[in-house]
Enzyme design. Structure first.
Site, PDB file in Angstrom:
ATOM      1  N   HIS A 136      23.474 -37.530  38.552  1.00 50.75           N
ATOM      2  CA  HIS A 136      22.460 -36.502  38.316  1.00 50.75           C
ATOM      3  C   HIS A 136      23.101 -35.233  37.762  1.00 50.75           C
ATOM      4  O   HIS A 136      22.526 -34.576  36.886  1.00 50.75           O
ATOM      5  CB  HIS A 136      21.720 -36.203  39.616  1.00 50.75           C
ATOM      6  CG  HIS A 136      20.661 -35.157  39.468  1.00 50.75           C
ATOM      7  ND1 HIS A 136      19.513 -35.360  38.731  1.00 50.75           N
ATOM      8  CD2 HIS A 136      20.580 -33.886  39.945  1.00 50.75           C
ATOM      9  CE1 HIS A 136      18.762 -34.272  38.767  1.00 50.75           C
ATOM     10  NE2 HIS A 136      19.389 -33.365  39.485  1.00 50.75           N
ATOM     11  N   LYS A 199       8.986 -26.809  32.735  1.00 52.66           N
ATOM     12  CA  LYS A 199       8.249 -26.884  34.001  1.00 52.66           C
ATOM     13  C   LYS A 199       8.887 -25.962  35.031  1.00 52.66           C
ATOM     14  O   LYS A 199      10.045 -25.567  34.912  1.00 52.66           O
ATOM     15  CB  LYS A 199       8.237 -28.314  34.544  1.00 52.66           C
ATOM     16  CG  LYS A 199       9.587 -28.829  35.003  1.00 52.66           C
ATOM     17  CD  LYS A 199       9.486 -30.244  35.535  1.00 52.66           C
ATOM     18  CE  LYS A 199      10.862 -30.779  35.927  1.00 52.66           C
ATOM     19  NZ  LYS A 199      11.483 -30.068  37.026  1.00 52.66           N
TER      20      LYS A 199
END
Length: 318
Positions: A136, A199
């Site tokens: 990640h 976002k």
């Protein structure tokens, strides 16, 4: 590959997180999985037994630290210790999915950096190398003082879409700013432009789509992410893309965590098809008709052979 590999000093073992993938990897390399067992004492403690000699061998252990994360992590640490005490020459961890990777920094005061703690545990236990896929946070490689081969699934996922001939009006979409590099790699392979979902996340596991940077009107969009967990980000992104004029929306990821309401959200979303890899073993209840799975066994098997033969693995990163 898949031909028989003649080197008795190469051993591949599997723990419990993803036995099916481990068997595929061993088949790709051309050897049988090593013999070992994982059992539990009556109080729940893990017991591992290596059922063949590995003295002087170069051992590769296949284990994702996916759900149940702590169980799988402890299995791995105990296995590393057992291999070290049995005089393995090298202990190479093949971790398709690195759990705790999202806890890679202090986002608030008094928070731990658990990704670093996990790296410390693996290294202290005795691992000598790590092969992993799409962490990640790529900077987690710097948490280790042992060699890390950090592979990615972009080529595998890109090939899937290029073989489907989805037309010339493709746009590759990053669901957030952090994934732009990944989206750019896929876009370069597909010769397509990119778009970005801007976002804001008001609290963990809750995502709000704010804006789309790029033109998606009349386009076929492919959203690429590393992890899909509760699927809030990916499904809200798909909805925003359709509202902005996209004709179709596909999604893909390396690691299908798919927890909580993920399956219902994906089923109810405008996503045409979700393409995932088998870095995480999925139970039957997490399968829906919209999903398709690609195997990372050839990629990981090739990496194991190259590392074992002291050959370059750099072409696998591209």
């Amino acid at each position: 590959m898949s031909n028989e590999y003649f080197d008795p000093k190469l051993k591949i073992f599997s723990l419990n997180s993803n036995r099916e993938l481990a068997e595929e990897i061993a088949k790709e390399v051309g050897i049988e999985l090593g013999k070992s067992s994982v059992t539990h004492f009556s109080d729940g403690e893990i017991q591992i037994n290596i059922e063949e000699s590995i003295r002087g061998c170069h051992v590769y252990v296949i284990q994702s630290t996916s759900n149940p994360v702590n169980q799988n992590l402890m299995e791995l640490l105990i296995m590393i210790d057992a291999l070290k005490r049995a005089s393995a020459a090298t202990i190479n961890i093949v971790m398709p999915y690195y759990g705790y990777a999202r806890q890679d920094r202090k986002a608030r005061s008094r928070e731990p950096i658990t990704a670093k703690l996990v790296a410390n545990l693996i290294e202290t236990a005795g691992a000598t190398r790590m092969i992993t896929l799409d962490m990640h946070a790529p900077q987690i490689q710097g948490f280790f003082d042992i060699p890390i081969d950090h592979l990615n699934a972009v080529r595998l996922l890109s090939n899937y879409f290029s073989e489907r001939h989805l037309g010339d009006d493709l746009v590759v979409v990053s669901p957030d700013h952090g994934g732009v590099t990944r989206a750019r790699k896929m876009a370069d392979r597909l010769k397509a432009p990119i778009a970005i979902i801007d976002k804001r996340r008001p609290r963990p596991n809750v995502a709000e789509v704010m804006n789309i940077v790029g033109n998606v009107e009349g386009k076929v969009c492919i959203i690429i992410d590393d992890i899909i967990d509760t699927a809030g980000t990916i499904t809200l992104a798909a909805k925003a893309l359709r509202e902005a004029g996209a004709t179709k929306v596909y999604a893909c990821c390396s690691h299908p965590v798919l927890s909580g309401p993920a399956m219902k959200r994906i089923e109810d979303s405008p996503i045409e098809k979700l393409i995932v890899t088998n870095s995480i073993a999925l139970p039957e209840e997490k399968w829906i008709d919209k999903m398709e799975q690609l195997s990372v066994a050839p990629l990981l098997g090739e990496a194991i052979v190259r590392v074992h033969e002291n050959a370059s693995v750099s072409s696998l990163f591209e």
